[in-house]
Design a protein around this motif. Structure first.
Motif, PDB file in Angstrom:
ATOM      1  N   UNK A  23       0.836  -1.204   0.000  1.00  0.00           N
ATOM      2  CA  UNK A  23       0.000   0.000   0.000  1.00  0.00           C
ATOM      3  C   UNK A  23       0.868   1.250   0.000  1.00  0.00           C
ATOM      4  N   UNK A  24       2.022   1.230   0.686  1.00  0.00           N
ATOM      5  CA  UNK A  24       2.917   2.387   0.684  1.00  0.00           C
ATOM      6  C   UNK A  24       3.524   2.602  -0.694  1.00  0.00           C
ATOM      7  N   UNK A  25       3.861   1.503  -1.387  1.00  0.00           N
ATOM      8  CA  UNK A  25       4.410   1.617  -2.733  1.00  0.00           C
ATOM      9  C   UNK A  25       3.381   2.224  -3.683  1.00  0.00           C
ATOM     10  N   UNK A  26       2.131   1.794  -3.565  1.00  0.00           N
ATOM     11  CA  UNK A  26       1.083   2.325  -4.431  1.00  0.00           C
ATOM     12  C   UNK A  26       0.791   3.787  -4.105  1.00  0.00           C
ATOM     13  N   UNK A  27       0.827   4.139  -2.827  1.00  0.00           N
ATOM     14  CA  UNK A  27       0.628   5.549  -2.450  1.00  0.00           C
ATOM     15  C   UNK A  27       1.732   6.427  -3.017  1.00  0.00           C
ATOM     16  N   UNK A  28       2.952   5.878  -3.079  1.00  0.00           N
ATOM     17  CA  UNK A  28       4.093   6.654  -3.564  1.00  0.00           C
ATOM     18  C   UNK A  28       4.163   6.707  -5.082  1.00  0.00           C
TER      19      UNK A  28
ATOM     20  N   UNK B  93      22.669   1.542  -2.072  1.00  0.00           N
ATOM     21  CA  UNK B  93      21.348   1.607  -1.442  1.00  0.00           C
ATOM     22  C   UNK B  93      20.372   2.281  -2.398  1.00  0.00           C
ATOM     23  N   UNK B  94      19.329   1.578  -2.866  1.00  0.00           N
ATOM     24  CA  UNK B  94      18.367   2.179  -3.791  1.00  0.00           C
ATOM     25  C   UNK B  94      17.695   3.428  -3.230  1.00  0.00           C
ATOM     26  N   UNK B  95      17.550   3.494  -1.900  1.00  0.00           N
ATOM     27  CA  UNK B  95      16.914   4.670  -1.301  1.00  0.00           C
ATOM     28  C   UNK B  95      17.809   5.901  -1.424  1.00  0.00           C
ATOM     29  N   UNK B  96      19.131   5.703  -1.310  1.00  0.00           N
ATOM     30  CA  UNK B  96      20.051   6.819  -1.521  1.00  0.00           C
ATOM     31  C   UNK B  96      19.973   7.306  -2.957  1.00  0.00           C
ATOM     32  N   UNK B  97      19.877   6.373  -3.889  1.00  0.00           N
ATOM     33  CA  UNK B  97      19.739   6.754  -5.294  1.00  0.00           C
ATOM     34  C   UNK B  97      18.456   7.549  -5.495  1.00  0.00           C
ATOM     35  N   UNK B  98      17.373   7.117  -4.865  1.00  0.00           N
ATOM     36  CA  UNK B  98      16.112   7.845  -4.979  1.00  0.00           C
ATOM     37  C   UNK B  98      16.212   9.250  -4.425  1.00  0.00           C
ATOM     38  N   UNK B  99      16.921   9.414  -3.300  1.00  0.00           N
ATOM     39  CA  UNK B  99      17.094  10.745  -2.713  1.00  0.00           C
ATOM     40  C   UNK B  99      17.911  11.642  -3.640  1.00  0.00           C
ATOM     41  N   UNK B 100      18.914  11.064  -4.306  1.00  0.00           N
ATOM     42  CA  UNK B 100      19.734  11.841  -5.237  1.00  0.00           C
ATOM     43  C   UNK B 100      18.900  12.275  -6.443  1.00  0.00           C
ATOM     44  N   UNK B 101      18.057  11.371  -6.930  1.00  0.00           N
ATOM     45  CA  UNK B 101      17.170  11.722  -8.047  1.00  0.00           C
ATOM     46  C   UNK B 101      16.228  12.849  -7.642  1.00  0.00           C
ATOM     47  N   UNK B 102      15.747  12.792  -6.420  1.00  0.00           N
ATOM     48  CA  UNK B 102      14.846  13.849  -5.932  1.00  0.00           C
ATOM     49  C   UNK B 102      15.552  15.197  -5.897  1.00  0.00           C
ATOM     50  N   UNK B 103      16.792  15.223  -5.427  1.00  0.00           N
ATOM     51  CA  UNK B 103      17.563  16.471  -5.415  1.00  0.00           C
ATOM     52  C   UNK B 103      17.863  16.936  -6.834  1.00  0.00           C
ATOM     53  N   UNK B 104      18.163  15.989  -7.721  1.00  0.00           N
ATOM     54  CA  UNK B 104      18.431  16.337  -9.119  1.00  0.00           C
ATOM     55  C   UNK B 104      17.211  17.016  -9.739  1.00  0.00           C
ATOM     56  N   UNK B 105      16.020  16.501  -9.415  1.00  0.00           N
ATOM     57  CA  UNK B 105      14.791  17.107  -9.934  1.00  0.00           C
ATOM     58  C   UNK B 105      14.574  18.493  -9.345  1.00  0.00           C
ATOM     59  N   UNK B 106      14.873  18.639  -8.057  1.00  0.00           N
ATOM     60  CA  UNK B 106      14.630  19.922  -7.380  1.00  0.00           C
ATOM     61  C   UNK B 106      15.519  21.033  -7.920  1.00  0.00           C
ATOM     62  N   UNK B 107      16.749  20.680  -8.345  1.00  0.00           N
ATOM     63  CA  UNK B 107      17.699  21.719  -8.752  1.00  0.00           C
ATOM     64  C   UNK B 107      17.990  21.709 -10.253  1.00  0.00           C
TER      65      UNK B 107
ATOM     66  N   UNK C 149      13.681   2.867  -4.694  1.00  0.00           N
ATOM     67  CA  UNK C 149      14.156   4.072  -5.356  1.00  0.00           C
ATOM     68  C   UNK C 149      12.992   4.983  -5.710  1.00  0.00           C
ATOM     69  N   UNK C 150      11.923   4.388  -6.248  1.00  0.00           N
ATOM     70  CA  UNK C 150      10.733   5.170  -6.590  1.00  0.00           C
ATOM     71  C   UNK C 150      10.165   5.881  -5.364  1.00  0.00           C
ATOM     72  N   UNK C 151      10.065   5.161  -4.251  1.00  0.00           N
ATOM     73  CA  UNK C 151       9.490   5.745  -3.043  1.00  0.00           C
ATOM     74  C   UNK C 151      10.354   6.887  -2.526  1.00  0.00           C
ATOM     75  N   UNK C 152      11.683   6.682  -2.499  1.00  0.00           N
ATOM     76  CA  UNK C 152      12.580   7.716  -1.985  1.00  0.00           C
ATOM     77  C   UNK C 152      12.616   8.931  -2.906  1.00  0.00           C
ATOM     78  N   UNK C 153      12.360   8.726  -4.181  1.00  0.00           N
ATOM     79  CA  UNK C 153      12.392   9.847  -5.126  1.00  0.00           C
ATOM     80  C   UNK C 153      11.121  10.682  -5.063  1.00  0.00           C
ATOM     81  N   UNK C 154      10.131  10.222  -4.301  1.00  0.00           N
ATOM     82  CA  UNK C 154       8.850  10.928  -4.183  1.00  0.00           C
ATOM     83  C   UNK C 154       8.209  11.162  -5.549  1.00  0.00           C
ATOM     84  N   UNK C 155       8.354  10.191  -6.433  1.00  0.00           N
ATOM     85  CA  UNK C 155       7.720  10.270  -7.741  1.00  0.00           C
ATOM     86  C   UNK C 155       8.501  11.034  -8.796  1.00  0.00           C
ATOM     87  N   UNK C 156       9.648  11.644  -8.423  1.00  0.00           N
ATOM     88  CA  UNK C 156      10.391  12.457  -9.394  1.00  0.00           C
ATOM     89  C   UNK C 156      11.080  11.606 -10.456  1.00  0.00           C
ATOM     90  N   UNK C 157      11.139  10.294 -10.254  1.00  0.00           N
ATOM     91  CA  UNK C 157      11.700   9.420 -11.287  1.00  0.00           C
ATOM     92  C   UNK C 157      10.876   9.477 -12.571  1.00  0.00           C
TER      93      UNK C 157
END
Length: 310
Positions: free
Chosen positions: A83-88, A170-184, A203-211
């Motif tokens: 359910x968390x994956x689908x929400x994200x 760590x896929x979550x670290x990659x997702x966070x980097x993608x999120x920052x890449x999108x922000x800037x 990775x998808x969840x950590x990126x908050x959809x920015x992937x």
């Protein structure tokens, strides 16, 4: 009608839970409640037929199956993770369910229905096999395979900003980097093909959809790809504690620029560090010896974006 001693009359066959008529009625009731057509427990033949049809469309392959490029497919299992994956907004290709009695399962079914993800109702033994015996709690989401971009495709515009990732596992670290890449405003992220994190549900969840908006490319050899970027006119700077300049003083960042981020523990690999035009550091007057890779990338990208905007 015969009576069983102490147990009342013997029920008719069509009144028993395993009868096809009762199963079809239960499947129809589930479909009305969820608003999503399901296979219903009509037997292995129906499930196998639906799965073959899903596979023909690139969906619904069992756990342990592999894509044409040899990469294993991914299943998210368990009520909370699904359910968390689908929400994200994690892109799914099939949702396997054994029962819809749990509130989280019902929400997952509704979320899947809203996004057009096929719902496959299956029996527990079958889901055990699909998940290779993992604890699934009666539900599993198959994640759609991610389509990586080509590293050269990230060279967009007159002054592209590319983030290269070295040694991040760590896929979550990659997702966070993608999120920052999108922000800037980065045009994309490039990762090594081997011994590095790829795009997963985490990775998808950590990126908050920015992937969905920032492409990720895979390079067979990261050091060689950095040289390709240099030949295309990009300046390559690596984040490293040994850097001789701070990220706030990267005057060359206003043109075609590649920022290379290493892992929290080992940092940049030797060949990658030697390929960089310079190494930059993040001043840390506090007591921490290092920063999480996602945090470090965010700080550096902020400084780069500030300079490019001035």
């Amino acid at each position: 009608m015969a009576k069983r001693k102490g147990r009342g009359p013997t029920p008719k066959a069509e009144d028993r839970h395993w009868h096809a008529k009762r199963q079809r009625a239960r499947a129809a009731k589930n479909a009305r409640r969820t608003g999503t057509p399901t296979l219903g427990p009509g037997g292995r033949e129906k499930l196998a037929e639906a799965r073959r049809a899903a596979e023909a469309a690139g969906r619904g392959r069992p756990a342990g199956a592999r894509r044409a490029d040899g990469e294993a497919l991914e299943l998210v299992t368990g009520r909370n993770p699904v359910v968390e994956a689908l929400r994200a907004g994690v892109p799914g290709s099939a949702l396997y369910v054994t029962s819809s009695t749990d509130e989280r399962v019902r929400e997952s079914i509704q979320l899947a229905a809203d996004r057009g993800i096929p719902l496959l109702e299956t029996a527990k033994p079958e889901l055990d096999r699909l998940t290779d015996g993992a604890v699934h709690q009666g539900i599993a989401l198959q994640v759609r395979p991610y389509r990586y971009a080509h590293p050269d495709d990230l060279l967009k515009g007159a002054a592209p900003l590319i983030v290269a990732v070295d040694g991040i596992t760590d896929p979550r670290n990659l997702g966070a980097i993608v999120r920052s890449a999108a922000a800037f405003g980065a045009s994309g992220v490039v990762v090594p093909e081997r011994r590095a994190a790829g795009v997963t549900a985490g990775t998808w969840k950590a990126s908050a959809g920015t992937l969905a908006t920032v492409p990720v490319a895979r390079a067979t050899n990261l050091a060689r790809q950095l040289k390709v970027y240099q030949q295309a006119g990009c300046f390559v700077a690596g984040l490293d504690a040994r850097g001789g300049v701070t990220v706030a003083d990267l005057e060359v960042a206003d043109g075609p620029f590649v920022l290379v981020v290493g892992s929290e523990g080992k940092g940049l690999g030797r060949l990658v560090a030697e390929t960089c035009d310079l190494l930059a550091t993040i001043p840390m007057p506090g007591r921490a010896e290092s920063l999480n890779a996602g945090v470090a990338a965010g700080i550096a990208l902020y400084e780069v974006a500030r300079r490019r905007a001035s």
